[in-house]
Design a protein around this motif. Structure first.
Motif, PDB file in Angstrom:
ATOM      1  N   ARG A 104     -11.487   6.713  -1.950  1.00  0.00           N
ATOM      2  CA  ARG A 104     -10.417   7.598  -2.391  1.00  0.00           C
ATOM      3  C   ARG A 104      -9.240   7.537  -1.422  1.00  0.00           C
ATOM      4  NH1 ARG A 104     -10.674  14.202  -2.222  1.00  0.00           N
ATOM      5  NH2 ARG A 104      -8.457  14.538  -2.638  1.00  0.00           N
ATOM      6  N   ILE A 105      -9.536   7.482  -0.121  1.00  0.00           N
ATOM      7  CA  ILE A 105      -8.473   7.416   0.880  1.00  0.00           C
ATOM      8  C   ILE A 105      -7.667   6.145   0.707  1.00  0.00           C
ATOM      9  CG2 ILE A 105      -7.978   7.251   3.341  1.00  0.00           C
ATOM     10  CD1 ILE A 105     -10.460   8.953   3.842  1.00  0.00           C
ATOM     11  N   TRP A 106      -8.376   5.009   0.590  1.00  0.00           N
ATOM     12  CA  TRP A 106      -7.684   3.728   0.484  1.00  0.00           C
ATOM     13  C   TRP A 106      -6.828   3.671  -0.773  1.00  0.00           C
ATOM     14  CZ3 TRP A 106      -7.039   0.432   4.291  1.00  0.00           C
ATOM     15  CH2 TRP A 106      -7.964   0.402   5.337  1.00  0.00           C
ATOM     16  N   THR A 107      -7.382   4.107  -1.880  1.00  0.00           N
ATOM     17  CA  THR A 107      -6.642   4.066  -3.147  1.00  0.00           C
ATOM     18  C   THR A 107      -5.405   4.951  -3.091  1.00  0.00           C
ATOM     19  OG1 THR A 107      -8.721   3.681  -4.346  1.00  0.00           O
ATOM     20  CG2 THR A 107      -6.810   4.421  -5.629  1.00  0.00           C
ATOM     21  N   ALA A 108      -5.596   6.166  -2.593  1.00  0.00           N
ATOM     22  CA  ALA A 108      -4.472   7.100  -2.519  1.00  0.00           C
ATOM     23  C   ALA A 108      -3.405   6.613  -1.539  1.00  0.00           C
ATOM     24  CB  ALA A 108      -4.981   8.481  -2.117  1.00  0.00           C
ATOM     25  N   LEU A 109      -3.838   6.086  -0.389  1.00  0.00           N
ATOM     26  CA  LEU A 109      -2.890   5.594   0.605  1.00  0.00           C
ATOM     27  C   LEU A 109      -2.092   4.424   0.056  1.00  0.00           C
ATOM     28  CD1 LEU A 109      -1.660   5.431   3.410  1.00  0.00           C
ATOM     29  CD2 LEU A 109      -3.688   4.137   4.151  1.00  0.00           C
TER      30      LEU A 109
END
Length: 527
Positions: free
Chosen positions: A209-214
């Protein structure tokens, strides 16, 4: 002032109120500072004149050194409130005030229980030397810092709630950062966001989720920058396109064409930029590894390392780091009572001595603008603050003493600064020449420093070679030449139709038909 009384209002509101007072005092007492402030307002004014929304203009040519957000905001202020000096000078400082609220809100989002840290962080930020000095200036670094803080605040809110509109807010803020000062915003944004799992308190947050959102937020920010850069590159021509799309960023990273300094340069610069805090005994606090502490360090250390590796270095490149340093310092400040800070007291006493000697110092450096002996009364301010700091040690005294002392020093110096740095009288003389249809050439590199101050409508001819100047004078015998000399002779000052001091030099306006006599007079004794 009792600390309990101060705590009754929001720390962000207190910092904003104090910031407003500082900004108004400085704008009223000090001129636009050349060369940077005068140039940036002139770029905005020239865009306003020519209705050039995409391409910033400097003396009739495309200005590739900076993106347009600062110029757009100043023009928005003019559109809303008129084209006065006050409007132009207050737009960016007003944006800077929002940084205090954002710093407090960032603390609240990450650590809701750290209410005292959220209170002190904005005030600590205001107390740092670099933030204090730049808060009232119409420059890019405060604007970039506020865009970064808005992106981080949106990121934290998204992590807490999962609402996609907050992720869009973060991406929009990153894009504004690109429009404020170019891709350098990613130097501050990416390391902090990439380390989210390191500082985020909920370890159940999925890495995917962090990677996608970032990726989504960063791409949105980049696309916003390109939404301006591509049309601007087409409109501005090949040279301008190459500058904004490549050389202005890559040239500063690998082999700086300006401000090249060694890798360790930021270490002593940071100590000076963050005074008085290097003198305060908060650095011995044991490492506790709280999420807020890890977050603050991720906002400080990786960007500092990356900036040290970049060839071009300036002290104000540290500005976006300072809010995170303020959070870290506030953690330490809240964790322990301040006690008597002898290092800060000695610094204030040194400033007291400096102010006592100020008339004697100024008359040597700025002999045409001596200070009244009454200016020595300014020593009462740092002296009273020193007594407050030592007699009743409290956080309020510790945080407020230094910025109030700096403000006192600037106000005491304001008559000399105005005499040697205010270009408005020169600009008004050029406006008079323009109204009479008299052409003007500038001998040397012209930074458009007079255009906004004189509300000039035409470009000055920039001449950097004697043979070109002679040809221009032959075609414009009734024209005027602006010359900058370190020590003009008495005869040169008499020949010039106007002259005024500027820093350690003098600006002179020389009638074209007297130019040869002016050059010949350079061999005579100086004033």
């Amino acid at each position: 002032m009792r600390e309990a009384g101060v705590m009754r209002v929001s720390g962000a509101i207190f910092a904003m109120a104090l910031g407003v007072a500082i900004i108004l005092a400085r704008v009223a007492a000090l001129p636009l500072m050349p060369i940077d402030e005068t140039r940036y307002l002139s770029v905005a004014w020239e865009m306003w004149q020519h209705q050039s929304f995409l391409v910033p203009l400097l003396n009739g040519e495309a200005y590739s050194h900076k993106p347009p957000l600062l110029f757009w905001l100043i023009q928005l202020g003019w559109w809303l409130f008129g084209t006065s000096d006050w409007v132009a000078r207050l737009v960016i400082p007003t944006v800077g005030l929002a940084g205090f609220w954002l710093v407090a809100d960032i603390v609240r989002q990450l650590a809701p229980d750290a209410r005292r840290v959220a209170w002190w962080a904005p005030v600590v930020l205001l107390s740092t030397t670099l933030w204090f000095l730049y808060l009232a200036l119409s420059m890019f670094d405060i604007l970039l810092s506020v865009c970064l803080l808005l992106a981080v605040d949106g990121w934290l809110r998204y992590l807490r709630t999962g609402h996609r509109r907050l992720l869009i807010l973060a991406g929009l803020a990153v894009g504004l950062g690109v429009l404020a000062k170019g891709p350098v915003v990613f130097v501050y944004w990416l390391p902090l966001a990439l380390a989210t799992r390191f500082w985020w308190p909920d370890k159940a947050l999925r890495q995917a989720r962090i990677w996608t959102a970032l990726l989504a937020a960063s791409l949105l920010g980049g696309l916003i920058g390109l939404a301006w850069a591509i049309p601007a590159a087409i409109a501005g021509g090949e040279a301008y396109a190459n500058a904004i799309l490549w050389s202005q960023s890559a040239g500063r990273v690998t082999q700086a064409f300006d401000h090249a300094r060694p890798w360790y340069w930021y270490l002593p610069a940071l100590l000076v930029a963050t005074l008085p805090w290097p003198l305060i005994g908060l650095w011995q606090k044991p490492w506790t590894a709280t999420p807020l502490q890890r977050f603050a360090l991720c906002g400080i250390l990786p960007p500092l390392l990356l900036l040290s590796l970049i060839s071009g270095k300036q002290a104000h490149y540290l500005m976006p780091i300072l809010p995170f340093l303020a959070i870290w310092l506030s953690l330490q400040l809240v964790a322990r009572p301040p006690g008597r800070q002898w290092g800060v007291a000695l610094l204030l006493l040194a400033m007291t001595g400096l102010m006592a000697l100020l008339p004697d110092i100024v008359v040597r450096i700025f002999p045409q603008a001596p200070l009244s002996s009454w200016s020595r009364l300014g020593t009462l301010i740092p002296l009273a603050l020193t007594l407050w700091l030592l007699s009743r040690p409290c956080r309020a005294a510790l945080v407020l003493a230094w910025p109030l002392t700096l403000l006192t020093l600037l106000l005491l110096l304001s008559p000399a600064i105005r005499h040697y740095y205010d270009l408005a009288p020169m600009a008004r003389r050029l406006a008079d020449l323009e109204s009479r249809g008299i052409p003007v050439a500038y001998a040397g590199e012209y930074h458009n420093q007079f255009r906004f101050l004189g509300r000039l409508e035409t470009d000055l001819t920039e001449i950097d070679a004697d043979r070109v100047l002679q040809a221009w004078l032959a075609n414009h015998p009734q024209g005027r030449v602006i010359e900058v000399l370190r020590e003009p002779t008495q005869r040169q000052s008499e020949i010039a139709s106007y002259h005024q001091p500027f820093r350690g030099r003098s600006y002179l306006i020389v009638p074209g038909d007297r130019w040869e006599a002016f050059v010949a007079a350079s061999a005579e004794p100086s004033e």
